[in-house]
Every structure is written in C-alpha cells, then in structure tokens.
Write a protein that holds these residues in place. Structure first.
Motif, PDB file in Angstrom:
ATOM      1  N   VAL A 114       0.833  -1.200   0.000  1.00  0.00           N
ATOM      2  CA  VAL A 114       0.000   0.000   0.000  1.00  0.00           C
ATOM      3  C   VAL A 114       0.871   1.255   0.000  1.00  0.00           C
ATOM      4  N   THR A 121     -10.186   2.726   3.094  1.00  0.00           N
ATOM      5  CA  THR A 121     -10.107   1.271   2.941  1.00  0.00           C
ATOM      6  C   THR A 121     -11.503   0.681   2.863  1.00  0.00           C
ATOM      7  N   ILE A 149      -8.345   1.704  -1.009  1.00  0.00           N
ATOM      8  CA  ILE A 149      -7.660   0.427  -0.816  1.00  0.00           C
ATOM      9  C   ILE A 149      -8.735  -0.654  -0.792  1.00  0.00           C
TER      10      ILE A 149
END
Length: 588
Positions: A308, A379, A321
């Motif tokens: 990441v 995320t 993400i």
C-alpha cells in the motif's frame, strides 16, 4: 478448425545488452510462427514498389502477412487538448528483408513553440496469439485452443529501438504524443522518419492542432477507474523474489502506467487465493494470521503495508484500498497454527460460527491497524459476484467488527444490500434505479459498471476491434455511471508477449498491458475513451454555465448512441464511427 494445430509455436527470447539483467524476457523476442494465408504469394506478387510507408488508422489491427488495404497518406491530421495523450498508426510493408529498422520522431514545432521529443514515443506494433469468442458470443468458460480459431493479433506496443522486418510482411508503427499542459494552442508540425540499414529513409508528416481546453491530471478525472493489479504475476515473470527491492523496481513503471490512466483503487488480497487461483499466478494473503496455542490471534501486516505504501507514495494511487475478499470461491481460510506448526485452513461459509470468529476477530484488529496508519477512511472490504444471502451474512460480520468499515461489491444489483455498499459495480447492460443512483451520489457513494468475459461487446480482448476500448469508457459517462471496473490489468499468461490465450476465457481477458512494461493498442484506445469521458464532464459543465443549450443537447444526443438501449449488431459494428463522430464534437 484451429489454424495452427500443426504449427510449432515458440517464442525464443533473447535479452539485449541494454535490457535489465534479469532472467525475464524483457528485450528482443521472436513472434510466434503462424501459417501463411492461402493468397499470400499472389497478393504480394502484385506489389510494385519494394517498400511502402503510409499513415493508417488506429481503428485497425493490420494483419502481418496481408498487404494492407490503405490509401497512401503522408500527413496525419490530429487534434488534442492540452494534457491529452493522442495516438496515430502508420504502416510499413516490404517485399524484401529490412535490417535494423528504426523509427525517429522530430519535435513538433509551431513557430517558436515546441512540443519536445521527450513528449513523443514511437513503437513497433508486435503480434501475439489470440483466439475468438464462443459460439454464444461470449468469452467465458474453460477452453482448449484446438476448439477455437487461433489468430495472430497486432496488439503489443514494443519498447525496442530497432527491429528487423521480414520480406512480404506488414509492420505497423505506433506514435504516441503526450501534449504538455502548458503547450500553447496552435498547429504543430513534425516528421516521422523510418529507416533501415538497407533501405532509403522514408518520411511521414505529423500535423497536430493543440486546442485551448486543458485536461486535468489523470488522478483528478471524474471517472472512477478500477483495474485490478496482480503483483504476484510481476514477480514470476521478472523472475525476482516476491516483495524484494527488485520486485518493487519492476512494478514501479508498470503501476505508474496505470496511474497515468486515472486508476482509483489499490488491489490488495487479505486471504490466500481469494479467487481460487484462477489466474496463472494466484494471489496470496498480504496479511499473515497466527493462531497461538492459547487460541489468541496475532496479525502481521508487513506485506500489506509495504504494498500500500508503495502504491500510494511511489506510484501515486491513493484514493481507495480494496481488500479482497471475505467470500472466496472455495470458502476456506488460511492461518498459521502455532500448536501444529503448520498452515491450516478454516472451512466455513458466511453465517457459520467458525466464519464469524475467523473474520470478526481479524476485522477488529485490522480496523485498529488501519486507523493507526491513517488509512481507515480510504479502505474497503471488497467482494465480487457473490450471492446476496452470503453478502448479507458477511456484511453483518463487517459491521459488527466496526460499523464504519466501507464495503464494496462487484456483482448483480440487489436492492436489499445496496445501502450497505460504499462502492457498487454492476454488470454491463444492467442499471441502478434512477432514484437510487441519485441518492448514492449525494451520499458520496460510488456506482460503477464492469465488463468481464461475458460481454462479446464491448470488450478489450486481444482480438476486439480497438474502438471498443474507447467505447467502453465513453459508455460509463453516457449511461451516467461513476466509473468502470475490470478485474484484470496484469494477470499475465505463462508467455504473455507471445500467447494471450488462457485455459479459461477469451484471449486477453487476463491482462491489458505487457511486460517491459509495454502498452497495447487496446489499452491506449481505452485510455483515449477515459480522456473523452473527462472531456464530456468538462464540456457539459461549460455549456451549462454559459447557457449553451444547443451544444449541450447536441452532445447529449450523441451520447445516447453509447447506451445499451436499442443496441443492435449494426451499432456494435459501427463503434469506430460512433467514437470518431463524438470525438469530432469534443474537439471542435
């Protein structure tokens, strides 16, 4: 019948001296052998001029062994916004062998203004093995190459500075121009020169009109692009240790190519084989799970964090993400068991106590880790093409662990779970109820569409007409989606530079670009469509602000042709004409 059943298919790779010193075939390579067409000698016997060069069309994949049906054209007339990437394709064909063929492109000049050579790139278009659609018109399902027509397809945009061109063959040449955002509007002229050690140099003229409008940086485009990345494929092909410095060095230019197309999401895998190892290189878990003797759990996020951080800080993709997946195809979940000193698997389905325990404990710890890294808000726990009841059970586990977790799904539309999904991507040809789409947009949620092996049209298989890639991106804005998703950016086949066919799905379904990295005709035409989509957003806003209703309505009417309503075989065959007509309007 398969046209190459009795043909020895090979791809002898030799790395050039300037290539990277790895075992990977990144330098020069031989294309696969392929049977000559029945009229091969006859058509080439009619060619009077030994070597010919002309501009062609980016809508055409020129056959290697056929004399190209082009009208001699020595000027390419292009238009572009500032900040846009535009392409042109030339065609070289020869009756004799040509050695050390080179392409040189001059700077583009307009009086005292210059678009430098550094903004231009030229490529030999190389050929790769492909196949065709199923009898039902799709590209899905297990397949044997013997059951499908095999084709030699022009697609790879090579990175080598020179190549030999064999006698009685056609060699397409590709030009890419990255127009600087600070370029002064006007008409620029340059020259493409094609030479060889045994050929007199030939020249083509490039005329580029730079318009006053400016495209923003790709990472600021409105359309949400989500092409799934496969880091494991890169490690295997480049023959470097997984997650080593060499691995990240290899991935950097590959992923930056995706960034420059406007990619929105980082693809991460939080379990072993989330898609049951469907690709040549399966995805492993980027999180290590350890179950201790006393039954407690520890989680190691070292790989997840490094991947990441690399994508965010070194590549520049940092908006979402996507973590796959809580509902894999085979419903078994890995962990290292301290008591037995072995990798073990939990076999459970959503709703089972074992499933809830396995994922619930992890998600609570994962949420803490993400918050500590400052990544929680960007995320999402992501799933694809899963049944609604399984999704409902998984959503409950996620929300029980942390009600603020974002959730994404690529799959059929279900009204029952829609409100729980931050990012929802539905198949091409489907749509959201209009009030739902409008509400989701107001809530800051993302509603996109996707294509996969199902769609014969539109698609980006290696044999797909190039304009379909452009059409695919334009459809997203024409049908009022927030973006587009496709499952594969670089899940390379065993030998992707030579053979794009795979044991399942039509050729090219697994990847859009090639090792090197090398772009492709289909990827460049897809990026063209993404740029067109951004132009549409900009012009519609401009027309509204200036109350230019006639222009606004004319653009909307043209976009109606990019919707699925009334889609006919004729419209599919005319995708290139549709694209050209729309681009004419966008570049007035």
């Amino acid at each position: 019948m398969n046209r190459i059943l009795n043909t020895l298919l090979f791809c002898a790779i030799t790395t050039i001296a300037t290539a990277q010193t790895t075992a990977a075939p990144l330098g020069t390579y031989n294309e696969p052998n392929y049977p000559l067409p029945a009229n091969y000698e006859t058509q080439w016997a009619k060619v009077q001029t030994p070597v010919q060069l002309s501009w062609g069309s980016t809508d055409i994949r020129y056959d290697k062994y056929d004399v190209p049906a082009v009208k001699q054209q020595h000027k390419a007339l292009l238009k572009a916004w500032r900040g846009e990437r535009v392409n042109a394709q030339a065609v070289l064909w020869t009756k004799g062998n040509l050695d050390d063929v080179r392409i040189e492109m001059s700077a583009l000049k307009s009086d005292k203004d210059v678009i430098p050579q550094s903004a231009l790139s030229t490529h030999f278009v190389r050929y790769v093995m492909g196949d065709c659609l199923n009898p039902d018109g799709s590209g899905c399902g297990h397949r044997k190459s013997a059951d499908y027509d095999s084709v030699l397809v022009a697609d790879v945009l090579d990175i080598n500075a020179s190549l030999p061109v064999k006698s009685k063959t056609t060699q397409p040449l590709w030009l890419c121009i990255n127009v600087p955002r600070n370029a002064k509007p006007g008409k620029y002229i340059g020259t493409m020169t094609v030479s060889a050690s045994n050929m007199k140099a030939q020249h083509l003229e490039v005329n580029l009109e730079v318009l006053a409008h400016t495209l923003p940086d790709a990472q600021q485009w409105h359309l949400n692009l989500d092409l799934w990345q496969n880091p494991y494929s890169v490690a295997r092909y480049y023959n470097v240790p997984l997650w080593s410095k060499e691995h990240f060095d290899a991935m950097r230019p590959i992923m930056r190519m995706l960034r420059d197309a406007g990619q929105y999401s980082i693809t991460t895998s939080i379990m072993h084989k989330p898609w049951n190892g469907q690709t040549e290189d399966h995805f492993d878990s980027m999180v290590t799970r350890i179950r201790h003797i006393d039954g407690s759990w520890t989680y190691d996020y070292a790989v997840f964090d490094r991947w990441v951080e690399f994508m965010m800080n070194e590549v520049g993709i940092d908006r979402l993400i996507s973590c796959y997946t809580m509902i894999p195809w085979n419903l078994q979940f890995d962990y290292y068991d301290e008591a037995t000193n072995r990798i073990q698997f939990v076999k459970a389905k959503p709703g089972d106590n074992a499933y809830t325990e396995y994922w619930g404990v992890f998600l609570k710890d994962f949420a803490k880790h993400l918050r500590a890294k400052g990544w929680f808000e960007k995320t999402a726990i992501s799933m694809d093409e899963r049944p609604m009841e399984a999704m409902k059970a998984a959503i409950k586990v996620i929300k029980d662990a942390d009600p603020d977790f974002k959730i994404t799904l690529a799959g059929t539309y279900h009204d029952e779970i829609e409100k729980d999904l931050y990012y929802y991507s539905i198949p091409y040809g489907n749509d959201y109820p209009t009030p739902v789409k409008e509400r989701r947009r107001k809530e800051g949620k993302i509603s996109t569409y996707y294509t996969c092996c199902v769609e014969g049209f539109p698609n980006t298989f290696t044999f797909s007409p190039p304009a379909e890639g452009t059409w695919t991106a334009i459809h997203a804005v024409a049908a009022d989606y927030d973006g587009y998703l496709r499952w594969s950016y670089n899940s390379w086949t065993h030998n992707p530079l030579c053979d794009s066919r795979f044991r399942t799905w039509a050729s090219g379904d697994c990847y859009s670009i090639y090792p090197g990295p090398r772009s492709s005709i289909r990827f460049e035409r897809f990026v063209e469509g993404l740029q067109d989509a951004e132009k549409i957003y900009i012009l519609r806003q401009e027309y509204k602000e200036k109350k230019q209703n006639i222009k606004y309505n004319a653009l909307q009417k043209e976009l109606d042709g990019f919707k699925t309503e009334g889609m006919t075989t004729q419209r599919k065959h005319n995708a290139d004409k549709q694209v050209r007509q729309l681009e004419y309007m966008l570049n007035k």
